[in-house]
Structures are given as C-alpha cells and as structure tokens.
Scaffold this motif. Structure first.
Motif, mmCIF file in Angstrom:
data_model
loop_
_atom_site.group_PDB
_atom_site.id
_atom_site.type_symbol
_atom_site.label_atom_id
_atom_site.label_comp_id
_atom_site.label_asym_id
_atom_site.label_seq_id
_atom_site.Cartn_x
_atom_site.Cartn_y
_atom_site.Cartn_z
ATOM 1 N N ASP A 82 0.968 -1.429 -0.290
ATOM 2 C CA ASP A 82 0.312 -0.152 0.193
ATOM 3 C C ASP A 82 0.912 1.532 -0.185
ATOM 4 O O ASP A 82 0.423 2.238 -0.505
ATOM 5 C CB ASP A 82 -1.143 0.174 1.284
ATOM 6 C CG ASP A 82 -2.109 -0.920 1.245
ATOM 7 O OD1 ASP A 82 -2.559 -1.918 0.257
ATOM 8 O OD2 ASP A 82 -2.619 -1.323 2.209
ATOM 9 N N VAL A 83 1.951 1.215 0.635
ATOM 10 C CA VAL A 83 2.633 2.449 0.961
ATOM 11 C C VAL A 83 3.686 2.714 0.053
ATOM 12 O O VAL A 83 3.875 3.840 -0.122
ATOM 13 C CB VAL A 83 3.387 2.759 2.713
ATOM 14 C CG1 VAL A 83 3.678 3.152 2.296
ATOM 15 C CG2 VAL A 83 1.912 2.922 3.461
ATOM 16 N N ARG A 213 14.755 6.476 4.705
ATOM 17 C CA ARG A 213 14.607 7.865 4.536
ATOM 18 C C ARG A 213 13.448 8.195 3.590
ATOM 19 O O ARG A 213 13.602 9.587 3.311
ATOM 20 C CB ARG A 213 15.313 8.815 5.771
ATOM 21 C CG ARG A 213 15.913 8.582 6.404
ATOM 22 C CD ARG A 213 17.061 9.180 6.954
ATOM 23 N NE ARG A 213 17.825 8.500 7.760
ATOM 24 C CZ ARG A 213 19.220 7.739 8.339
ATOM 25 N NH1 ARG A 213 19.106 7.154 6.935
ATOM 26 N NH2 ARG A 213 19.411 7.536 9.352
ATOM 27 N N PHE A 214 12.823 7.271 3.294
ATOM 28 C CA PHE A 214 11.659 7.512 1.297
ATOM 29 C C PHE A 214 10.357 9.080 2.099
ATOM 30 O O PHE A 214 10.052 9.710 1.367
ATOM 31 C CB PHE A 214 10.930 6.461 1.418
ATOM 32 C CG PHE A 214 10.212 5.772 2.090
ATOM 33 C CD1 PHE A 214 8.967 6.191 1.660
ATOM 34 C CD2 PHE A 214 10.186 4.852 3.081
ATOM 35 C CE1 PHE A 214 8.071 5.583 2.815
ATOM 36 C CE2 PHE A 214 9.363 4.645 4.553
ATOM 37 C CZ PHE A 214 8.210 4.700 3.247
ATOM 38 N N ALA A 215 9.996 8.431 3.499
ATOM 39 C CA ALA A 215 9.120 9.620 4.206
ATOM 40 C C ALA A 215 9.670 11.276 3.601
ATOM 41 O O ALA A 215 9.003 12.227 3.851
ATOM 42 C CB ALA A 215 8.245 9.227 5.110
ATOM 43 N N GLU A 216 10.929 10.939 4.536
ATOM 44 C CA GLU A 216 11.279 12.735 4.628
ATOM 45 C C GLU A 216 11.779 13.145 3.890
ATOM 46 O O GLU A 216 11.981 14.395 3.287
ATOM 47 C CB GLU A 216 12.703 12.408 5.590
ATOM 48 C CG GLU A 216 12.184 12.081 7.478
ATOM 49 C CD GLU A 216 13.431 11.639 8.159
ATOM 50 O OE1 GLU A 216 13.055 11.056 9.473
ATOM 51 O OE2 GLU A 216 14.543 11.575 7.358
ATOM 52 N N ASN A 217 12.387 12.216 2.853
ATOM 53 C CA ASN A 217 12.291 12.519 1.462
ATOM 54 C C ASN A 217 11.536 13.200 0.412
ATOM 55 O O ASN A 217 12.011 14.772 -0.471
ATOM 56 C CB ASN A 217 13.376 11.738 0.865
ATOM 57 C CG ASN A 217 13.668 12.142 -0.539
ATOM 58 O OD1 ASN A 217 15.516 12.183 -0.560
ATOM 59 N ND2 ASN A 217 13.789 12.527 -2.078
ATOM 60 N N ALA A 218 10.312 12.201 0.935
ATOM 61 C CA ALA A 218 8.421 13.184 -0.334
ATOM 62 C C ALA A 218 8.205 13.993 0.782
ATOM 63 O O ALA A 218 8.312 15.091 0.013
ATOM 64 C CB ALA A 218 7.804 11.861 -0.514
ATOM 65 N N ALA A 219 9.112 14.370 1.335
ATOM 66 C CA ALA A 219 8.574 15.425 2.210
ATOM 67 C C ALA A 219 9.106 16.939 1.850
ATOM 68 O O ALA A 219 8.477 17.554 1.788
ATOM 69 C CB ALA A 219 8.480 15.574 3.892
ATOM 70 N N PHE A 220 10.619 16.609 1.576
ATOM 71 C CA PHE A 220 11.182 17.895 0.861
ATOM 72 C C PHE A 220 10.783 17.739 -0.722
ATOM 73 O O PHE A 220 10.812 19.208 -1.239
ATOM 74 C CB PHE A 220 12.669 17.177 0.997
ATOM 75 C CG PHE A 220 13.672 17.923 1.468
ATOM 76 C CD1 PHE A 220 13.495 18.650 2.500
ATOM 77 C CD2 PHE A 220 14.125 16.428 2.768
ATOM 78 C CE1 PHE A 220 13.983 19.234 3.941
ATOM 79 C CE2 PHE A 220 14.733 16.753 3.824
ATOM 80 C CZ PHE A 220 14.842 18.335 4.852
ATOM 81 N N GLU A 304 1.982 5.046 8.980
ATOM 82 C CA GLU A 304 2.008 6.891 9.798
ATOM 83 C C GLU A 304 2.912 7.216 8.889
ATOM 84 O O GLU A 304 3.272 8.320 9.531
ATOM 85 C CB GLU A 304 2.351 6.211 10.913
ATOM 86 C CG GLU A 304 1.655 5.419 12.088
ATOM 87 C CD GLU A 304 2.241 5.086 13.665
ATOM 88 O OE1 GLU A 304 0.483 4.632 14.475
ATOM 89 O OE2 GLU A 304 2.648 5.694 14.052
ATOM 90 N N ALA A 305 4.607 6.799 8.714
ATOM 91 C CA ALA A 305 5.595 7.468 8.217
ATOM 92 C C ALA A 305 5.119 7.936 7.282
ATOM 93 O O ALA A 305 5.951 9.672 6.812
ATOM 94 C CB ALA A 305 6.649 6.805 8.436
ATOM 95 N N VAL A 306 4.184 7.767 6.581
ATOM 96 C CA VAL A 306 3.599 8.652 4.975
ATOM 97 C C VAL A 306 3.137 10.167 5.609
ATOM 98 O O VAL A 306 2.218 10.459 4.841
ATOM 99 C CB VAL A 306 3.221 8.437 4.080
ATOM 100 C CG1 VAL A 306 4.940 7.163 3.823
ATOM 101 C CG2 VAL A 306 2.546 7.139 4.261
ATOM 102 N N GLU A 307 2.350 9.744 6.761
ATOM 103 C CA GLU A 307 1.183 11.353 6.888
ATOM 104 C C GLU A 307 1.880 12.292 7.213
ATOM 105 O O GLU A 307 2.351 12.226 7.413
ATOM 106 C CB GLU A 307 0.282 10.966 9.367
ATOM 107 C CG GLU A 307 0.362 9.319 8.448
ATOM 108 C CD GLU A 307 -0.519 8.985 10.326
ATOM 109 O OE1 GLU A 307 -0.067 9.485 10.870
ATOM 110 O OE2 GLU A 307 -1.600 8.209 10.959
#
Length: 448
Positions: A82-83, A213-220, A304-307
C-alpha cells in the motif's frame, strides 16, 4: 506544530564533568563505547531509537509469533504494497541484514556499484562481495553553504564517466539512497530518480533504492519540486519508490520501529534469489529474523511515516535544532537535512589536519562539554574517501523537545569557546574491516 503528546517518560541526568572525562577516556575516545546511561542527549543515530506510537504498542501485543505463515508478516506485506507499491517482501532483522540479502544476491567479485553516496554498512556489504563501491554525488553536495534544493542527487555525469572507464558489464547495480545520509541527509528529487531509472535501463543494471528515509525525502520533494507542490507525502513516496527494481529498507528509520528491515521488489527472480539467501542468513521468509510483534509494529509504522502531519513535524524539529546551532555560532551544513543536523568540523577546528580526525575531536568535545553524543562521518568513518569532515547529530523520532535542543546549542557554545585549545586524535586500535572501523576503534589524543 507538534502533533503528538507524551504517554511515557524516561528520567535522564547529566553526569558530572569529571565523570564524563573519565568515561570518554575509558571509551577510547569513541562514543560508540559509552554506556547509554552516561549520555544526556543521545543524537548518535536515528536508527531504532525513536518513540513508537500507541498504535504500534498495541500491534506489539497482537503480534503473531508463528514461525511460518505469521499474520504479522501479512500485515507488513500489505503495508509495503500500500505505502511503497511492491508486492514481494523479504524481511530481515534490520537494514544491514537486508543489505546482505540483496547485495549478496546481486553482486559478484569484480563488480562496480554506483551510488549517490554509499553509507558505511552499504559500502562494507558491497566490498564484502568483492565489488567496488563508487560514489556519484553532485558537485553541490561538497559545499556546506550551497543553497541547492537537492544536494543529495545522483550525478549522472560522474556515473557515465565510471561506466566509460570500467565498461557497463561490470556495473550490474545502481543505487540511489534517499535521503542521502552521507551527504548530510540531503534530499533527492523525483526527477533525478527518474533519470537514474533511465540510466540503469541504458546500461542494463538493476536499480535499487535505499529507502531508509523515503518519507522524509518525499516531504522535501513537496516543498522544493514544483510539480509536486499539491501532492501528499504518501503519493510522492509511492511514485518515487516505484521507479526502482528493488528496495532495501531499514525499518528503524522511516519504519518508525525499534527493529527490522526488508527487501522489497516486484521482480520474481530477484525475490526468489533474496528469499533463499534470507533463509540462510535471516530466517524463514515470513519472519526473517524478526519477532512477530516487531513485524506488526513495523507495519503500523510504515503507514504512520507517510502521514503529512507527522513528517512535517519531523522536518521542523531538525530545522529548529539547526537554527539554534547557527545562533550559537556553530558552522553547519545547510540547508538542514531530514533526520539530522551536520556540523562542519573542519570549520570548527581549522588547526587540525584530516589525519588527526577533526570530526571525531568535535564528537568528543560535545560529550565532554555537555554529555551530548553525535557521530563522526568524515575521514575517521570513511577512510580512503574524499568526504568532508562532518559530525552528524541525528534526532530520534518523537523523542526530544526544544529544551533538549537548547542544551545541545549551549554545549556547542562551550565547545566553540575553547576551540583553539582542542587537540586531534590518533587511532590506537582498529578492526580489520576499514569500512567499519569507527564502530569499535579506540583512539587517544595527539600530544603536542
């Protein structure tokens, strides 16, 4: 804005300066050898050191400890699909276990592996297979003051030069690490990932994303890449990861868990190879060296990491620490990355040559002055490479608050006030594997 509240606390205390001096000497001036109870603010790593959510703790209680066919594995498999968009999952006890599984399946002696920047265990696993790890950072990554938005990108110019030199048949694997940990946690653009995908196809290589750290990267990406300004972190992450043939993941970072990792792929052949190797080194494919409860907690953590609210708060904490350190006069690598603030040790101690490890000297002074533990990521951790002299202060997720960061800034001020009197270090003992020496080597001060 902080989007959570504490439900459990741990008492910490700052040991006396005399105690810290003695502990540092007994540790061989290597903070990996310190006891955690002797550390006041622990920024050694963000790997497995964060605070889990109540939903993760509930999942721990419900964990299925079956050796084969665990429902906790089913939950992880579903979360990865899913993620991240991958149907095959091979669990491992942590990220380096997953690296062993994947790179042990894909590499042979004499191969060359291209990466935007190899981290320590990645470099060691590549070298352990008899392959040559080659870094391909963009030029901006070498400049701590450059405002470039994606200093973690993979340099295709550098990669093409290597292929031209060694031949494409020697380059079976191309890796992109997001975020780029060894380049100060700097992000990677989706456009760069798309270009690396095309390059891997061009030379016939398997494209791997190290997704710690894929979610942090997506936020950037959402902040800095115009095409994604209106997308969610979850949407960006899934697209960016989707360009890879396989992922290698430490669940201890953006899995928000205290243990675990995995390889993920949609390629049946890669999956079968990794599954068989994992049975040999990790465990049966539905537990992979992890307890069922940890599989369950990791499954919740990935979601939770992609919220959006969580990851925005995460980046804001790192920026806060960076701002406080800048205000204290500490030279840092800018802009701050997703999981850590990186200090420019060469600028702090210009009197110390690289062979006296200015980064490790700064690590020791931070502990000596304030009980703060960081990690050197320069000439000590990466011997034989052209790395800047950086010290990483990695923030455990959902753990520390502003008061802790203010203490770190006060500690930095104390170090800067005595910077001219600090001496360098030399290695007294070290292990046989140079890529891993910073974990266990012991040092002593250079006497003038």
């Amino acid at each position: 804005m902080v989007t959570y509240k504490a439900r459990m606390v741990e008492r910490i205390s700052l040991p006396s300066r005399e105690y810290r001096e003695r502990a540092l000497e007994q540790a061989g001036y290597n903070v990996f050898n310190l006891a955690s109870e002797d550390v006041f603010v622990d920024l050694l790593t963000d790997s497995g050191t964060g605070t889990m959510s109540e939903a993760q703790w509930a999942a721990l209680v419900r964990g299925d400890e079956a050796y084969a066919g665990s429902s906790s594995f089913d939950a992880l498999e579903s979360a990865v699909a899913d993620v991240m968009g991958f149907s095959h999952v091979v669990p491992a006890h942590q990220g380096r276990g997953a690296e062993n599984v994947l790179y042990g399946s894909l590499l042979e002696e004499g191969d060359v592996v291209l990466n935007n920047t190899h981290f320590d265990t990645t470099r060691a696993h590549v070298a352990n297979q008899g392959a040559d790890p080659v870094d391909c950072p963009v030029e901006e990554a070498r400049d701590p003051d450059s405002p470039a938005p994606f200093k973690g990108d993979f340099s295709l110019e550098r990669a093409r030069a290597v292929v031209e030199e060694v031949g494409r048949e020697r380059v079976p694997v191309v890796v992109q690490t997001i975020t780029n940990n060894s380049a100060a946690g700097q992000p990677v653009s989706v456009e760069n990932t798309r270009q690396v995908r095309a390059f891997a196809d061009e030379i016939g290589a398997t494209f791997v994303i190290d997704a710690c750290r894929f979610a942090e990267n997506a936020a950037f990406v959402r902040e800095r890449e115009a095409d994604y300004a209106d997308a969610s972190v979850a949407e960006i992450a899934r697209e960016q990861l989707g360009y890879a043939d396989a992922l290698v993941m430490s669940g201890k970072k953006d899995g928000l868990a205290n243990a675990g990792g995995f390889v993920a792929t949609n390629d049946d052949l890669i999956y079968e190879q990794c599954k068989q190797r994992a049975i040999l080194y990790e465990g049966f494919p539905t537990y992979g060296g992890m307890a069922g409860r940890d599989l369950a907690a990791l499954a919740v953590g990935l979601r939770e990491a992609v919220e959006d609210a969580y990851v925005e708060d995460r980046l804001e904490q790192v920026r806060l620490l960076g701002d406080l350190l800048v205000d204290a006069g500490m030279p840092i690598y800018e802009p701050t990355g997703g999981h850590a603030v990186y200090l420019d040790a060469e600028a702090v101690f210009p009197q110390l040559p690289a062979e006296q490890f200015p980064g490790q000297a700064l690590v020791c002074e931070l502990y000596r002055e304030g009980g703060v533990r960081g990690v050197e990521l320069g000439s000590f951790a990466f011997p034989g490479t052209d790395r800047p002299e950086l010290v990483r202060l990695a923030l455990p997720r959902r753990t520390y608050g502003r008061e802790h960061f203010e203490h770190v800034a006060d500690t930095a001020t104390a170090v800067l006030e005595k910077r001219e009197t600090v001496s360098g270090l030399r290695i007294e003992t070290e292990p046989e594997i140079p890529e891993l020496r910073h974990f266990t080597a012991e040092l002593e001060p250079v006497r003038s």
